[in-house]
Design a protein around this motif. Structure first.
Motif, mmCIF file in Angstrom:
data_model
loop_
_atom_site.group_PDB
_atom_site.id
_atom_site.type_symbol
_atom_site.label_atom_id
_atom_site.label_comp_id
_atom_site.label_asym_id
_atom_site.label_seq_id
_atom_site.Cartn_x
_atom_site.Cartn_y
_atom_site.Cartn_z
ATOM 1 N N PRO A 42 -23.724 30.026 15.054
ATOM 2 C CA PRO A 42 -24.632 29.070 15.639
ATOM 3 C C PRO A 42 -26.065 28.605 14.879
ATOM 4 O O PRO A 42 -26.534 29.390 14.330
ATOM 5 C CB PRO A 42 -25.127 30.023 16.918
ATOM 6 N N GLY A 43 -26.069 27.284 14.766
ATOM 7 C CA GLY A 43 -27.166 26.707 14.136
ATOM 8 C C GLY A 43 -27.172 26.953 12.812
ATOM 9 O O GLY A 43 -27.884 26.542 11.935
ATOM 10 N N LYS A 44 -26.017 27.331 11.994
ATOM 11 C CA LYS A 44 -26.058 27.503 10.722
ATOM 12 C C LYS A 44 -24.959 26.808 10.111
ATOM 13 O O LYS A 44 -23.949 26.205 10.552
ATOM 14 C CB LYS A 44 -25.830 29.076 10.304
ATOM 15 N N GLU A 45 -24.853 26.523 8.471
ATOM 16 C CA GLU A 45 -23.928 26.016 7.933
ATOM 17 C C GLU A 45 -22.594 26.676 7.930
ATOM 18 O O GLU A 45 -22.562 27.913 8.096
ATOM 19 C CB GLU A 45 -24.347 25.815 6.481
ATOM 20 N N ARG A 46 -21.562 26.110 7.752
ATOM 21 C CA ARG A 46 -20.308 26.797 7.699
ATOM 22 C C ARG A 46 -20.111 27.237 6.240
ATOM 23 O O ARG A 46 -20.262 26.735 5.196
ATOM 24 C CB ARG A 46 -19.065 25.752 7.849
ATOM 25 N N GLU A 47 -19.700 28.872 6.087
ATOM 26 C CA GLU A 47 -19.726 29.356 4.789
ATOM 27 C C GLU A 47 -18.079 29.908 4.649
ATOM 28 O O GLU A 47 -17.505 30.528 5.806
ATOM 29 C CB GLU A 47 -20.543 30.379 4.607
ATOM 30 N N GLU A 90 -23.850 39.501 14.150
ATOM 31 C CA GLU A 90 -23.977 38.352 12.929
ATOM 32 C C GLU A 90 -22.676 37.777 12.654
ATOM 33 O O GLU A 90 -22.586 36.836 12.133
ATOM 34 C CB GLU A 90 -24.755 38.763 11.853
ATOM 35 N N ASP A 91 -21.585 38.504 12.914
ATOM 36 C CA ASP A 91 -20.435 37.906 12.801
ATOM 37 C C ASP A 91 -20.006 36.852 13.848
ATOM 38 O O ASP A 91 -18.749 36.218 13.775
ATOM 39 C CB ASP A 91 -19.225 38.883 12.604
ATOM 40 N N THR A 92 -20.828 36.756 14.860
ATOM 41 C CA THR A 92 -20.719 35.696 15.959
ATOM 42 C C THR A 92 -20.547 34.462 15.502
ATOM 43 O O THR A 92 -21.160 33.958 14.483
ATOM 44 C CB THR A 92 -21.546 35.873 17.110
ATOM 45 N N GLY A 93 -19.452 33.541 15.984
ATOM 46 C CA GLY A 93 -19.401 32.140 15.334
ATOM 47 C C GLY A 93 -17.974 31.578 15.690
ATOM 48 O O GLY A 93 -17.301 32.367 16.048
ATOM 49 N N VAL A 94 -17.795 30.550 15.025
ATOM 50 C CA VAL A 94 -16.589 29.950 15.156
ATOM 51 C C VAL A 94 -15.863 30.149 13.666
ATOM 52 O O VAL A 94 -16.698 29.796 12.559
ATOM 53 C CB VAL A 94 -16.683 28.396 15.327
ATOM 54 N N TYR A 95 -14.791 30.628 13.690
ATOM 55 C CA TYR A 95 -14.018 30.752 12.487
ATOM 56 C C TYR A 95 -12.795 29.866 12.272
ATOM 57 O O TYR A 95 -12.135 29.502 13.335
ATOM 58 C CB TYR A 95 -13.275 32.042 12.597
ATOM 59 N N GLU A 112 -14.529 26.948 -3.295
ATOM 60 C CA GLU A 112 -15.494 25.735 -3.028
ATOM 61 C C GLU A 112 -14.945 25.166 -1.717
ATOM 62 O O GLU A 112 -13.922 24.486 -1.670
ATOM 63 C CB GLU A 112 -15.711 24.594 -4.084
ATOM 64 N N ARG A 113 -15.815 24.827 -0.784
ATOM 65 C CA ARG A 113 -15.387 24.504 0.862
ATOM 66 C C ARG A 113 -14.797 23.023 0.357
ATOM 67 O O ARG A 113 -13.928 22.649 1.197
ATOM 68 C CB ARG A 113 -16.807 24.161 1.587
ATOM 69 N N ALA A 114 -15.350 22.254 -0.538
ATOM 70 C CA ALA A 114 -14.888 20.827 -0.830
ATOM 71 C C ALA A 114 -13.301 20.609 -1.056
ATOM 72 O O ALA A 114 -12.671 19.698 -1.201
ATOM 73 C CB ALA A 114 -15.848 19.981 -1.772
ATOM 74 N N ASP A 115 -12.991 21.938 -1.652
ATOM 75 C CA ASP A 115 -11.589 21.724 -2.286
ATOM 76 C C ASP A 115 -10.486 21.786 -1.213
ATOM 77 O O ASP A 115 -9.357 22.046 -1.401
ATOM 78 C CB ASP A 115 -11.252 22.981 -3.235
ATOM 79 N N PHE A 116 -11.085 22.267 0.073
ATOM 80 C CA PHE A 116 -10.126 22.512 1.155
ATOM 81 C C PHE A 116 -10.113 21.339 2.121
ATOM 82 O O PHE A 116 -11.133 20.974 2.734
ATOM 83 C CB PHE A 116 -10.570 23.865 2.208
ATOM 84 N N GLY A 117 -9.042 20.469 2.224
ATOM 85 C CA GLY A 117 -8.894 19.282 2.785
ATOM 86 C C GLY A 117 -8.322 19.203 4.455
ATOM 87 O O GLY A 117 -8.451 18.368 5.046
ATOM 88 N N THR A 118 -7.717 20.349 4.737
ATOM 89 C CA THR A 118 -6.942 20.407 5.724
ATOM 90 C C THR A 118 -7.567 21.628 6.575
ATOM 91 O O THR A 118 -7.762 22.897 6.409
ATOM 92 C CB THR A 118 -5.599 20.502 5.847
#
Length: 129
Positions: A42-47, A90-95, A112-118
């Motif tokens: 929540p409130g953080k970047e997708r990693e 802290e593992d709470t969130g959307v996966y 790298e996140r940008a390499d994943f398009g779907t």
């Protein structure tokens, strides 16, 4: 067209376990894809937290989940799993699971996140303390 559907999220107490699934719907095999799992608190970047190369099974993990989470694949079912143990609040969130076409190269080496398009629609995991 490749589509991904996640399932398996839910509410679990700290220290518990969950297994997430990422089912891929595609007309051809996923052999030259890499599948990554990403966590958005929540409130953080997708990693990115874990990745697997479908062709050779090579895996990668973020330090935050190493030794607690295990990624695996069932090529016959076009499904990738994320077994999560010793869960923490802290593992709470959307996966989310995501697919990237790498050909003969694993995208998990750089992850790298940008390499994943779907991307799938995500599944909610809530870990209570």
């Amino acid at each position: 067209q490749l589509q991904l559907v996640e399932s398996g999220g839910g509410l679990v107490q700290a220290g518990g376990s969950l297994r997430l699934s990422c089912a891929a719907s595609i007309g051809t095999a996923l052999e030259y894809y890499s599948i990554g799992w990403f966590h958005q608190a929540p409130g953080k970047e997708r990693e990115g937290i874990s990745c697997i190369s479908i062709r050779d099974g090579k895996t990668a993990y973020a330090d935050s989940v190493k030794a607690r989470f295990t990624i695996s694949r069932d090529n016959a079912k076009n499904t990738v799993y994320l077994q999560m143990t010793s869960l923490k609040p802290e593992d709470t969130g959307v996966y989310y699971c995501a697919a990237g076409f790498g050909g003969m190269f694993s995208l998990c080496a750089l992850f790298e996140r940008a390499d994943f398009g779907t991307w799938g629609q995500g599944t909610q995991v809530t870990v209570s303390s």
